[in-house]
Motif scaffolding. Structure first.
Motif, PDB file in Angstrom:
ATOM      1  N   UNK A 332       0.798  -1.228   0.000  1.00  0.00           N
ATOM      2  CA  UNK A 332       0.000   0.000   0.000  1.00  0.00           C
ATOM      3  C   UNK A 332       0.832   1.280   0.000  1.00  0.00           C
ATOM      4  N   UNK A 333       1.877   1.402   0.839  1.00  0.00           N
ATOM      5  CA  UNK A 333       2.631   2.673   0.847  1.00  0.00           C
ATOM      6  C   UNK A 333       3.317   3.018  -0.478  1.00  0.00           C
ATOM      7  N   UNK A 334       3.597   2.003  -1.301  1.00  0.00           N
ATOM      8  CA  UNK A 334       4.307   2.267  -2.559  1.00  0.00           C
ATOM      9  C   UNK A 334       3.385   2.603  -3.713  1.00  0.00           C
ATOM     10  N   UNK A 335       2.076   2.463  -3.518  1.00  0.00           N
ATOM     11  CA  UNK A 335       1.136   2.656  -4.619  1.00  0.00           C
ATOM     12  C   UNK A 335       1.266   4.035  -5.274  1.00  0.00           C
ATOM     13  N   UNK A 336       1.325   5.148  -4.515  1.00  0.00           N
ATOM     14  CA  UNK A 336       1.426   6.458  -5.179  1.00  0.00           C
ATOM     15  C   UNK A 336       2.675   6.626  -6.039  1.00  0.00           C
ATOM     16  N   UNK A 337       3.727   5.882  -5.745  1.00  0.00           N
ATOM     17  CA  UNK A 337       4.930   5.987  -6.560  1.00  0.00           C
ATOM     18  C   UNK A 337       4.765   5.286  -7.899  1.00  0.00           C
ATOM     19  N   UNK A 338       4.011   4.201  -7.912  1.00  0.00           N
ATOM     20  CA  UNK A 338       3.817   3.448  -9.159  1.00  0.00           C
ATOM     21  C   UNK A 338       2.702   4.042 -10.018  1.00  0.00           C
ATOM     22  N   UNK A 339       1.607   4.473  -9.377  1.00  0.00           N
ATOM     23  CA  UNK A 339       0.497   5.107 -10.092  1.00  0.00           C
ATOM     24  C   UNK A 339       0.560   6.597  -9.743  1.00  0.00           C
ATOM     25  N   UNK A 340       1.258   7.378 -10.580  1.00  0.00           N
ATOM     26  CA  UNK A 340       1.578   8.730 -10.130  1.00  0.00           C
ATOM     27  C   UNK A 340       0.511   9.760 -10.480  1.00  0.00           C
ATOM     28  N   UNK A 341      -0.727   9.307 -10.626  1.00  0.00           N
ATOM     29  CA  UNK A 341      -1.899  10.145 -10.437  1.00  0.00           C
ATOM     30  C   UNK A 341      -2.902   9.273  -9.679  1.00  0.00           C
ATOM     31  N   UNK A 342      -3.878   9.858  -8.998  1.00  0.00           N
ATOM     32  CA  UNK A 342      -4.792   9.051  -8.189  1.00  0.00           C
ATOM     33  C   UNK A 342      -5.435   7.926  -8.996  1.00  0.00           C
ATOM     34  N   UNK A 343      -5.406   6.731  -8.422  1.00  0.00           N
ATOM     35  CA  UNK A 343      -5.918   5.526  -9.078  1.00  0.00           C
ATOM     36  C   UNK A 343      -6.350   4.572  -7.976  1.00  0.00           C
ATOM     37  N   UNK A 344      -7.587   4.079  -8.016  1.00  0.00           N
ATOM     38  CA  UNK A 344      -8.128   3.386  -6.848  1.00  0.00           C
ATOM     39  C   UNK A 344      -8.800   2.062  -7.153  1.00  0.00           C
ATOM     40  N   UNK A 345      -8.325   1.325  -8.134  1.00  0.00           N
ATOM     41  CA  UNK A 345      -8.779  -0.050  -8.329  1.00  0.00           C
ATOM     42  C   UNK A 345      -7.950  -0.913  -7.381  1.00  0.00           C
ATOM     43  N   UNK A 346      -8.571  -1.431  -6.333  1.00  0.00           N
ATOM     44  CA  UNK A 346      -7.801  -2.138  -5.299  1.00  0.00           C
ATOM     45  C   UNK A 346      -7.139  -3.405  -5.810  1.00  0.00           C
ATOM     46  N   UNK A 347      -7.546  -3.922  -6.973  1.00  0.00           N
ATOM     47  CA  UNK A 347      -6.858  -5.087  -7.537  1.00  0.00           C
ATOM     48  C   UNK A 347      -5.467  -4.724  -8.044  1.00  0.00           C
ATOM     49  N   UNK A 348      -5.110  -3.442  -7.978  1.00  0.00           N
ATOM     50  CA  UNK A 348      -3.752  -3.015  -8.290  1.00  0.00           C
ATOM     51  C   UNK A 348      -2.751  -3.715  -7.365  1.00  0.00           C
ATOM     52  N   UNK A 349      -3.166  -4.030  -6.154  1.00  0.00           N
ATOM     53  CA  UNK A 349      -2.240  -4.634  -5.184  1.00  0.00           C
ATOM     54  C   UNK A 349      -1.882  -6.067  -5.584  1.00  0.00           C
ATOM     55  N   UNK A 350      -2.852  -6.984  -5.743  1.00  0.00           N
ATOM     56  CA  UNK A 350      -2.470  -8.329  -6.188  1.00  0.00           C
ATOM     57  C   UNK A 350      -1.863  -8.353  -7.590  1.00  0.00           C
ATOM     58  N   UNK A 351      -2.258  -7.406  -8.444  1.00  0.00           N
ATOM     59  CA  UNK A 351      -1.655  -7.363  -9.782  1.00  0.00           C
ATOM     60  C   UNK A 351      -0.166  -7.052  -9.690  1.00  0.00           C
ATOM     61  N   UNK A 352       0.182  -6.150  -8.793  1.00  0.00           N
ATOM     62  CA  UNK A 352       1.602  -5.842  -8.572  1.00  0.00           C
ATOM     63  C   UNK A 352       2.340  -7.068  -8.033  1.00  0.00           C
ATOM     64  N   UNK A 353       1.757  -7.768  -7.055  1.00  0.00           N
ATOM     65  CA  UNK A 353       2.413  -8.943  -6.490  1.00  0.00           C
ATOM     66  C   UNK A 353       2.553 -10.060  -7.519  1.00  0.00           C
ATOM     67  N   UNK A 354       1.533 -10.227  -8.371  1.00  0.00           N
ATOM     68  CA  UNK A 354       1.617 -11.224  -9.440  1.00  0.00           C
ATOM     69  C   UNK A 354       2.725 -10.859 -10.425  1.00  0.00           C
ATOM     70  N   UNK A 355       2.826  -9.584 -10.770  1.00  0.00           N
ATOM     71  CA  UNK A 355       3.880  -9.139 -11.687  1.00  0.00           C
ATOM     72  C   UNK A 355       5.261  -9.364 -11.078  1.00  0.00           C
ATOM     73  N   UNK A 356       5.388  -9.090  -9.800  1.00  0.00           N
ATOM     74  CA  UNK A 356       6.683  -9.283  -9.136  1.00  0.00           C
ATOM     75  C   UNK A 356       7.081 -10.752  -9.112  1.00  0.00           C
ATOM     76  N   UNK A 357       6.113 -11.622  -8.819  1.00  0.00           N
ATOM     77  CA  UNK A 357       6.382 -13.065  -8.871  1.00  0.00           C
ATOM     78  C   UNK A 357       6.804 -13.484 -10.270  1.00  0.00           C
TER      79      UNK A 357
END
Length: 624
Positions: A332-357
């Protein structure tokens, strides 16, 4: 995949150091190489960060100049049919196997528009024409790759992400309250707007030309025309003919997207879309395809078991990772750095973890995005009947309700207590005169965002500009989703999550030939027996048993509403404190406090609304 930046001002000096600083902000998009090009006399410069996918040698270095010397390009994306385009050029003396060199060659030979019309791919690029002294900004048909541009004093700045524009000393980065209101309605900011004033997204299928004469915008591919034409003249295929044709198209789209000089795999959720992509990949590959899934210990959110079953049937080399709520919360704390305008689809979190894996094993991954919009997969496409019940009420009465709502004081409805919002929403529905109003309302998070954002007025979007859209409600809903929700939410989410870890994500279902086929597919072959994506399912059933994939759609959500009453309560409370909201001066502090208190008390579930608020507040804290 790469990151691109640029600066252009006909009357100003282009500072090389500014370009270097801007380019450095996008190193995550392209960790393999970095370059800049400057023509000081013309006030223009381009920068590039490279993620090497095709031709890993230094010959693919960008910005790249055409062999004739006329064009210079900073390019992000992939042109999957570039080998065929090379054959069409005949005896052109290519120096590399890079698709960037192919792009420059076909532009020099055929002209910009003719060249990109023959490209199959995803791309966003900035092209400087040294003869005409014009800078062309070009985005692919479906908006898969991003490109922003904005004013910087008397010039222009551009980049794959807004953080690059912010780095230029002449860029003002003034918050746009009207765009903020759109964010709170949609949980993203639709094109052409951005969170900043005097800053825009290049729209899908658009060319923006910057020159000493100003700005000119043209469409080189028009989704609405394609969709309308297909709706007006649908294909008359039998079910078997339609299934054969779609399978052939999808197989070719997947084949082209398997072109890579680096390791390649696929996201696999076990749903219809990703399973179809993986099945076709495996049919084309002599070796097990590498597939990746994220699992949750909460059964309500877990698709990993389904993905595992599909992977076993197809014989893929499958990797899964089960994540805990702590893993999700740590992102959660890193979200504003990756989406550098407001963006609030909460599936952004698992999508990031899936991409990292996935990035731990491969550099390119295919995704199944686009199937719901193209083949009527969303449950909301069945909601048109609700409009029928509203429309059955006499128009005179509904218009009277609409006029009363405009003059009724908010305090009157507040007398209804916790039932206030539900009553207001139903009255709003009665006041609607057109189906498109109903659909926008159905999609909206905050139904009245200008009540929340101080001093804001909503801007027009495809959901408020009717145009020459298909009349049939299902086709209209799909078109609007293809114009807004797909590029601004789904594709933005995947681009930022994957690029944050230098992973290239490819989307074969959004091959423009597949889109054009879907446009001409009649509804009876999309929706049948109360189920969407009928035709896409027929293709999948040729490779995977129906029982493995026929299940209710789960999505990729996370339990935000529960976190906010537990693990995220303190963090959220600090960001939403009335004193903080009032000091910032953007939002109605009383309304924010009401939503927060009602959620904490259990009187209402405002999880999605609060996530919208928190992603804005976190973004504001990170970037103000």
């Amino acid at each position: 995949m790469c990151g691109i930046i640029g600066f252009y001002s006909p009357d100003a000096h282009c500072c090389k150091n500014d370009l270097i600083s801007m380019t450095a902000t996008l190193s995550h998009r392209g960790p393999d190489d970095r370059g800049i090009w400057v023509e000081e006399a013309k006030g223009v410069g381009l920068g590039h960060t490279r993620l090497s996918i095709l031709d890993l040698s230094p010959l693919g270095h960008q910005p790249m100049q055409s062999s004739c010397g006329r064009y210079v390009v900073a390019y992000n994306g992939e042109i999957y049919n570039h080998a065929e385009l090379r054959k069409d050029l005949g005896g052109y003396p290519f120096r590399s196997s890079s698709d960037t060199e192919t792009l420059l060659a076909v532009i020099a030979a055929w002209g910009l528009q003719s060249a990109i019309e023959r490209c199959v791919g995803m791309f966003a690029f900035a092209l400087w024409d040294r003869h005409e002294s014009k800078l062309f900004l070009v985005r692919d048909r479906m908006g898969i790759k991003p490109l922003y541009y904005g004013r910087a004093a008397d010039g222009w700045v551009l980049g794959s992400e807004l953080k690059a524009l912010r780095k230029h000393p002449c860029y003002a980065a003034a918050l746009n309250r009207n765009a903020l209101a759109l964010y709170f309605r949609h949980n993203y900011i639709p094109a052409p707007y951005t969170i900043y004033s005097d800053t825009w997204k290049v729209e899908p299928g658009q060319i923006v030309v910057l020159s000493k004469n100003g700005v000119k915008k043209t469409s080189w591919w028009d989704l609405e025309k394609v969709w309308r034409k297909g709706h007006e003249a649908p294909r008359n295929f039998s079910d078997e003919e339609a299934t054969d044709s779609l399978e052939s198209l999808l197989t070719d789209a997947v084949r082209l997207r398997m072109l890579s000089d680096v390791p390649l795999g696929a996201f696999l959720s076990g749903g219809v879309d990703s399973s179809t992509v993986v099945a076709l990949m495996q049919s084309l590959s002599p070796n097990p395809v590498k597939t990746f899934s994220i699992g949750f210990h909460e059964a309500k959110f877990n698709e990993a078991e389904n993905a595992k079953d599909v992977a076993a049937h197809l014989g893929t080399d499958h990797t899964e990772l089960y994540v805990t709520s702590r893993d999700l919360l740590d992102v959660v704390p890193s979200i504003p750095q990756h989406w550098d305008e407001p963006f609030a689809d909460s599936s952004q979190i698992p999508t990031y973890l899936l991409s990292r894996l996935t990035r731990e094993h491969v550099t390119v991954s295919l995704s199944g995005d686009g199937g719901d919009e193209l083949f009527s997969g969303y449950e909301r496409y069945f909601y048109a009947e609700r409009w029928g019940r509203v429309a059955a009420i006499p128009l005179v009465f509904r218009q009277m309700v609409k006029r009363l709502l405009r003059v009724a004081p908010p305090s009157l409805l507040k007398l209804l207590g916790k039932r206030c919002q539900k009553v207001r929403w139903r009255l709003d529905l009665l006041g609607m005169t057109e189906f498109i109003e109903f659909y926008q309302y159905l999609l909206s998070h905050f139904k009245h965002p200008c009540d929340l954002v101080l001093g804001a007025e909503e801007l027009p979007t495809p959901l408020t500009m009717h145009g020459a859209s298909p009349e049939e409600h299902n086709a209209l809903m799909a078109l609007k989703d293809l114009q807004m929700y797909l590029p601004e939410d789904i594709l933005t989410k995947v681009d930022r999550a994957s690029m944050a870890v230098a992973l290239e994500a490819r989307v074969p279902l959004l091959d423009h030939r597949v889109v054009e086929f879907a446009a001409m597919t009649p509804r009876i072959q999309k929706v049948r027996d109360g189920q969407g994506k009928w035709l896409l399912r027929q293709v999948l059933y040729r490779h995977v048993p129906m029982g493995l994939v026929d299940r209710p759609k789960m999505g990729f959500g996370v339990p935000v509403h529960l976190w906010l009453r537990d693990d995220l309560k303190e963090w959220a409370g600090d960001l939403l404190a009335p004193s903080v909201i009032r000091r910032q001066g953007y939002l109605d502090a009383d309304l924010v406090e009401q939503v927060w208190r009602e959620h904490l008390s259990g009187k209402a579930n405002w999880g999605y609304y609060l996530w919208d608020l928190l992603m804005f507040q976190a973004w504001l804290e990170a970037w103000s």
